[in-house]
Design a protein around this motif. Sequence first.
Motif, PDB file in Angstrom:
ATOM      1  N   ALA A   1       0.840  -1.193   0.000  1.00 35.31           N
ATOM      2  CA  ALA A   1       0.000   0.000   0.000  1.00 35.31           C
ATOM      3  C   ALA A   1       0.879   1.249   0.000  1.00 35.31           C
ATOM      4  O   ALA A   1       1.903   1.315   0.691  1.00 35.31           O
ATOM      5  CB  ALA A   1      -0.912  -0.007   1.216  1.00 35.31           C
TER       6      ALA A   1
ATOM      7  N   ASP B   1       0.092   6.777   3.140  1.00 33.59           N
ATOM      8  CA  ASP B   1      -1.125   7.572   3.267  1.00 33.59           C
ATOM      9  C   ASP B   1      -0.794   8.899   3.932  1.00 33.59           C
ATOM     10  O   ASP B   1      -0.106   8.953   4.950  1.00 33.59           O
ATOM     11  CB  ASP B   1      -2.164   6.818   4.099  1.00 33.59           C
ATOM     12  CG  ASP B   1      -3.542   7.427   3.969  1.00 33.59           C
ATOM     13  OD1 ASP B   1      -4.370   6.876   3.219  1.00 33.59           O
ATOM     14  OD2 ASP B   1      -3.794   8.462   4.605  1.00 33.59           O
TER      15      ASP B   1
ATOM     16  N   LYS C   1     -14.153   5.791  -0.272  1.00 33.79           N
ATOM     17  CA  LYS C   1     -13.354   6.568  -1.218  1.00 33.79           C
ATOM     18  C   LYS C   1     -12.977   7.942  -0.680  1.00 33.79           C
ATOM     19  O   LYS C   1     -12.024   8.564  -1.170  1.00 33.79           O
ATOM     20  CB  LYS C   1     -14.098   6.724  -2.544  1.00 33.79           C
ATOM     21  CG  LYS C   1     -15.403   7.499  -2.448  1.00 33.79           C
ATOM     22  CD  LYS C   1     -16.191   7.399  -3.732  1.00 33.79           C
ATOM     23  CE  LYS C   1     -17.558   8.070  -3.625  1.00 33.79           C
ATOM     24  NZ  LYS C   1     -18.410   7.787  -4.795  1.00 33.79           N
TER      25      LYS C   1
ATOM     26  N   HIS D   1     -11.892   8.439   2.305  1.00 32.37           N
ATOM     27  CA  HIS D   1     -10.988   8.234   3.445  1.00 32.37           C
ATOM     28  C   HIS D   1      -9.680   7.557   3.042  1.00 32.37           C
ATOM     29  O   HIS D   1      -8.997   6.983   3.886  1.00 32.37           O
ATOM     30  CB  HIS D   1     -11.693   7.416   4.524  1.00 32.37           C
ATOM     31  CG  HIS D   1     -12.947   8.053   5.038  1.00 32.37           C
ATOM     32  ND1 HIS D   1     -12.934   9.124   5.918  1.00 32.37           N
ATOM     33  CD2 HIS D   1     -14.256   7.812   4.763  1.00 32.37           C
ATOM     34  CE1 HIS D   1     -14.170   9.493   6.180  1.00 32.37           C
ATOM     35  NE2 HIS D   1     -14.992   8.724   5.489  1.00 32.37           N
ATOM     36  N   VAL D   2      -9.348   7.627   1.771  1.00 31.67           N
ATOM     37  CA  VAL D   2      -8.072   7.105   1.272  1.00 31.67           C
ATOM     38  C   VAL D   2      -7.297   8.303   0.727  1.00 31.67           C
ATOM     39  O   VAL D   2      -7.774   9.018  -0.146  1.00 31.67           O
ATOM     40  CB  VAL D   2      -8.281   6.045   0.167  1.00 31.67           C
ATOM     41  CG1 VAL D   2      -6.942   5.504  -0.311  1.00 31.67           C
ATOM     42  CG2 VAL D   2      -9.160   4.907   0.683  1.00 31.67           C
TER      43      VAL D   2
ATOM     44  N   PRO E   1      -3.664   8.703  -0.615  1.00 32.28           N
ATOM     45  CA  PRO E   1      -2.299   8.348  -1.016  1.00 32.28           C
ATOM     46  C   PRO E   1      -1.443   9.603  -1.248  1.00 32.28           C
ATOM     47  O   PRO E   1      -1.898  10.573  -1.863  1.00 32.28           O
ATOM     48  CB  PRO E   1      -2.509   7.576  -2.330  1.00 32.28           C
ATOM     49  CG  PRO E   1      -3.946   7.142  -2.301  1.00 32.28           C
ATOM     50  CD  PRO E   1      -4.667   8.231  -1.583  1.00 32.28           C
TER      51      PRO E   1
ATOM     52  N   SER F   1      -3.829   0.288  -1.279  1.00 35.12           N
ATOM     53  CA  SER F   1      -4.266   1.287  -0.297  1.00 35.12           C
ATOM     54  C   SER F   1      -5.783   1.268  -0.146  1.00 35.12           C
ATOM     55  O   SER F   1      -6.315   1.290   0.976  1.00 35.12           O
ATOM     56  CB  SER F   1      -3.800   2.684  -0.723  1.00 35.12           C
ATOM     57  OG  SER F   1      -2.395   2.786  -0.694  1.00 35.12           O
ATOM     58  N   PHE F   2      -6.492   1.234  -1.281  1.00 33.27           N
ATOM     59  CA  PHE F   2      -7.952   1.200  -1.226  1.00 33.27           C
ATOM     60  C   PHE F   2      -8.450  -0.084  -0.563  1.00 33.27           C
ATOM     61  O   PHE F   2      -9.340  -0.050   0.307  1.00 33.27           O
ATOM     62  CB  PHE F   2      -8.533   1.316  -2.641  1.00 33.27           C
ATOM     63  CG  PHE F   2      -8.769   2.725  -3.094  1.00 33.27           C
ATOM     64  CD1 PHE F   2      -9.945   3.388  -2.770  1.00 33.27           C
ATOM     65  CD2 PHE F   2      -7.821   3.396  -3.853  1.00 33.27           C
ATOM     66  CE1 PHE F   2     -10.177   4.686  -3.192  1.00 33.27           C
ATOM     67  CE2 PHE F   2      -8.035   4.696  -4.280  1.00 33.27           C
ATOM     68  CZ  PHE F   2      -9.228   5.342  -3.951  1.00 33.27           C
TER      69      PHE F   2
ATOM     70  N   LYS G   1      -6.976  -2.079   1.485  1.00 35.94           N
ATOM     71  CA  LYS G   1      -6.651  -2.079   2.912  1.00 35.94           C
ATOM     72  C   LYS G   1      -7.694  -1.302   3.705  1.00 35.94           C
ATOM     73  O   LYS G   1      -8.128  -1.735   4.792  1.00 35.94           O
ATOM     74  CB  LYS G   1      -5.257  -1.470   3.115  1.00 35.94           C
ATOM     75  CG  LYS G   1      -4.731  -1.544   4.538  1.00 35.94           C
ATOM     76  CD  LYS G   1      -3.306  -1.010   4.606  1.00 35.94           C
ATOM     77  CE  LYS G   1      -2.738  -1.109   6.009  1.00 35.94           C
ATOM     78  NZ  LYS G   1      -1.344  -0.587   6.062  1.00 35.94           N
ATOM     79  N   LYS G   2      -8.125  -0.168   3.182  1.00 40.52           N
ATOM     80  CA  LYS G   2      -9.141   0.639   3.868  1.00 40.52           C
ATOM     81  C   LYS G   2     -10.497  -0.067   3.843  1.00 40.52           C
ATOM     82  O   LYS G   2     -11.208  -0.104   4.848  1.00 40.52           O
ATOM     83  CB  LYS G   2      -9.235   2.013   3.212  1.00 40.52           C
ATOM     84  CG  LYS G   2     -10.289   2.931   3.830  1.00 40.52           C
ATOM     85  CD  LYS G   2     -10.045   3.202   5.306  1.00 40.52           C
ATOM     86  CE  LYS G   2      -8.824   4.062   5.531  1.00 40.52           C
ATOM     87  NZ  LYS G   2      -8.697   4.484   6.959  1.00 40.52           N
ATOM     88  N   TYR G   3     -10.875  -0.623   2.688  1.00 43.62           N
ATOM     89  CA  TYR G   3     -12.151  -1.339   2.607  1.00 43.62           C
ATOM     90  C   TYR G   3     -12.217  -2.473   3.616  1.00 43.62           C
ATOM     91  O   TYR G   3     -13.248  -2.703   4.260  1.00 43.62           O
ATOM     92  CB  TYR G   3     -12.355  -1.905   1.199  1.00 43.62           C
ATOM     93  CG  TYR G   3     -12.936  -0.943   0.206  1.00 43.62           C
ATOM     94  CD1 TYR G   3     -14.231  -0.448   0.345  1.00 43.62           C
ATOM     95  CD2 TYR G   3     -12.195  -0.522  -0.902  1.00 43.62           C
ATOM     96  CE1 TYR G   3     -14.771   0.435  -0.575  1.00 43.62           C
ATOM     97  CE2 TYR G   3     -12.724   0.366  -1.831  1.00 43.62           C
ATOM     98  CZ  TYR G   3     -14.019   0.835  -1.659  1.00 43.62           C
ATOM     99  OH  TYR G   3     -14.544   1.709  -2.573  1.00 43.62           O
TER     100      TYR G   3
END
Length: 242
Positions: free
Chosen positions: A30, A33, A119, A121-122, A124, A159-160, A162-164
């Motif tokens: 990832a 962030d 979307k 809260h990501v 990069p 990254s996305f 991981k957040k999901y």
Amino acid sequence: MELYNGLITEILGRVNSHTPKTWGYEPARAWADNGQNELVLTRDAAYELGGGNLPASNCTAVTTDAALVPEDKIVLVGPDLGEIRADTPFARIALLHVNSISGDDQEAFRTIRDMEFVKYHVFPTGYMMRVSPESGREQVRVSRQAVKRGVSFRNIGNSFIKKYKENKLIDHVCLIFVTGDRALCKELAETAKKTDAITLTLNHIMDGLSTDCSTCSFKAVCDEVEGLKELHFKKGEKPMNV
């Protein structure tokens, strides 16, 4: 949750016909962030994804059918971030396989919306997203520094995902990026509008508005999407199977 299944099948068919690159989920890959949306000035940008009048869209579609989204993966059609040299058409699609969504109708709808809002809260580093809920556009300004450091859709996709996956209801995520192909990006933008129409219709149903189909502005969506009309007339029953 089967309301989006037809559109998910349509999306996968279009994307897979272009022989995409794919990667499995690797959280260690990832991208860093920033913790908040970073301001990338024009003078510091390498290019924009979906810049200007180019196609630029995003959508999220949810399913409980494991066969549609059987694993976590990142899919890319078109040039990667290190290969792009100028503004380019862009589409980003998140397909989510979730557990059965329980609870009453309002709780189920809030759960779906929470997944869609990931979307926002990501963040990069060097990858500034601008999302317009009204138009459904998602533009991204990528910094020259991020390109120099080797940013890729493989990094951003991780990254996305991981957040999901912080949401325990989400079992698998298929994160799709499309660049360069104007025709495909335009087609996916139209599909994104259909996805949003389903979500708006769900909102209409959850608000408990009129069930008189002859006067409802969402009649066309209900007629096209199997299960929506049934939901409308089952409104108020608990639990409501969406």
